[in-house]
Design an enzyme around this catalytic site. Structure first.
Site, PDB file in Angstrom:
ATOM      1  CG  HIS A   1      -6.025  -0.491   5.789  1.00 13.29           C
ATOM      2  ND1 HIS A   1      -6.618  -1.721   5.957  1.00 13.29           N
ATOM      3  CD2 HIS A   1      -6.165  -0.206   4.476  1.00 13.29           C
ATOM      4  CE1 HIS A   1      -7.101  -2.146   4.807  1.00 13.29           C
ATOM      5  NE2 HIS A   1      -6.832  -1.245   3.881  1.00 13.29           N
TER       6      HIS A   1
ATOM      7  CG  ASP B   1      -7.297  -4.189   8.203  1.00  5.22           C
ATOM      8  OD1 ASP B   1      -6.544  -4.730   7.383  1.00  5.22           O
ATOM      9  OD2 ASP B   1      -7.627  -2.981   8.145  1.00  5.22           O
TER      10      ASP B   1
ATOM     11  NE  ARG C   1      -4.199  -1.720   1.970  1.00  5.54           N
ATOM     12  CZ  ARG C   1      -4.223  -2.884   2.595  1.00  5.54           C
ATOM     13  NH1 ARG C   1      -3.235  -3.238   3.395  1.00  5.54           N
ATOM     14  NH2 ARG C   1      -5.237  -3.719   2.436  1.00  5.54           N
TER      15      ARG C   1
ATOM     16  NE  ARG D   1     -10.528  -7.849   4.071  1.00  2.36           N
ATOM     17  CZ  ARG D   1      -9.882  -6.967   3.330  1.00  2.36           C
ATOM     18  NH1 ARG D   1      -8.814  -6.352   3.809  1.00  2.36           N
ATOM     19  NH2 ARG D   1     -10.287  -6.689   2.114  1.00  2.36           N
TER      20      ARG D   1
END
Ligand code: NAD
Length: 305
Positions: A172, A145, A87, A148
């Site tokens: 993140h 997250d 990222r 998840r």
């Protein structure tokens, strides 16, 4: 109540945010803007044709400069990750865009929700360039997250994810930290749940950390879960629900962390990400969080190089 939500970026993510927001009944008016004006128009037409099946709302495509009057503005513009790319590699391209957007939001009265990656660095960039107070510039951060994680623990235990209370904090991204020591299921510490073994923790943490890579490898983007997450964040805020969510914001001293945006459990209400909660951390979790803050500070500094 008449509430307007604007979405900048009508790609995979922006359109999934749009459909989730419409189903959630959070907005009476939804505005879509994109550099590809025709795409935004087509998406608005398509979404508005479903009006018989979601709570009353209108959907319109607008030029970017008409988003300034929205009660909340979601930033989902910019490019996504490529397979194998971290990222932070996205950083430079998207930082330039967010700096420009921030400069146009100096008088913005509403709430800004940053989704574009790398979300924590860009939340900082947007807070800085707009000059808006930190609680009104919120990154979705590790909310995805955390979602998840709850799903994965629920699957392992055959329990609904809604009954799992566990948080992912920090970046993140690769340096995120799962707070196993405080995870609870139905009021019981996870580590005391019958049959739970600590050797399950590392694989689940890896699964959560790599989820985006695995999805991008297969379909080229992630969109549905982030759409639902963003709608939940907007609902918590615009309805003043005061839910605790692991959102990213510029931190101002919780656990000694400042001058960086990252996620910690935070009370979200009409004023935005208002009260950052100090979580209970094991020594390892504390170290992991400090390392995550360092990773993000380095990424911010790399913008000046
Ligand atoms: N925070 C999270 O948890 C999370 C999850 C998924 C994706 N994302 C991020 O969301 C972002 C969007 O991803 P996507 O898959 O929707 O990408 P996409 O390419 O499908 O959509 C991006 C859109 O932004 C538009 N755009 C680009 N520059 C613009 C500008 N200057 N003004 C207006 N519009 C502009 C493009 O035309 C495009 O339609 C990416 O950065 C991605 O990494 C974040």
């Amino acid at each position: 109540m008449q509430l307007t939500i604007g979405i900048l970026g009508a790609g995979w993510v922006g359109t999934s945010v749009a459909i989730s927001v419409l189903h959630a009944g959070v907005a009476s008016e939804l505005l879509l803007a994109d550099a590809r004006a025709e795409v935004a128009e087509g998406e608005a037409m398509d979404l508005s044709h479903g009006a018989a099946f979601y709570p009353t709302a209108t959907v319109r495509a607008v030029p970017v400069d008409e988003l300034g009057g929205a009660d909340a503005l979601v930033i989902a513009a910019g490019r996504g990750g490529k397979p194998g790319e971290s990222r932070l590699e996205l950083l430079r391209d998207n930082a330039k865009l967010l700096r420009e957007v921030g400069g146009q939001l100096r008088a913005f009265q509403g709430l800004v929700v940053v989704v574009t990656n790398p979300v924590d660095v860009l939340t900082y960039v947007l807070a800085e360039s707009s000059g808006l107070p930190p609680e009104r510039v919120i990154g979705t951060g590790t909310m995805l997250d955390t979602a998840r994680l709850r799903q994965a623990i629920g699957r392992e235990l055959n329990v609904a994810p809604q009954s799992v209370h566990a948080h992912v904090v920090g970046e993140h991204g690769d340096s995120e930290v799962v707070l196993w020591s405080s995870a609870q299921v139905g009021g019981l510490p996870l580590r005391r749940w019958p049959g739970w073994h600590r050797d399950r923790e590392q694989p689940i943490a890896e699964e959560v950390r790599h989820a985006a890579y695995e999805i991008i490898k297969r379909k080229g983007a992630t969109n549905h879960a982030i759409g639902l997450v963003t709608a939940a964040l907007l609902r918590a805020s615009l309805r003043g629900e005061r839910r605790v969510q692991t959102v990213s914001r510029v931190q101002n001293g919780t656990l000694g962390i400042r001058d960086v945006a990252l996620s910690l459990p935070t009370v979200v209400d009409a004023g935005g990400a208002v009260d950052v909660v100090t979580p209970e951390l094991s020594d390892d979790e504390r170290t992991g969080l400090e390392q995550s803050a360092d990773v993000l500070r380095k990424a911010l500094r790399s913008l000046d190089d």
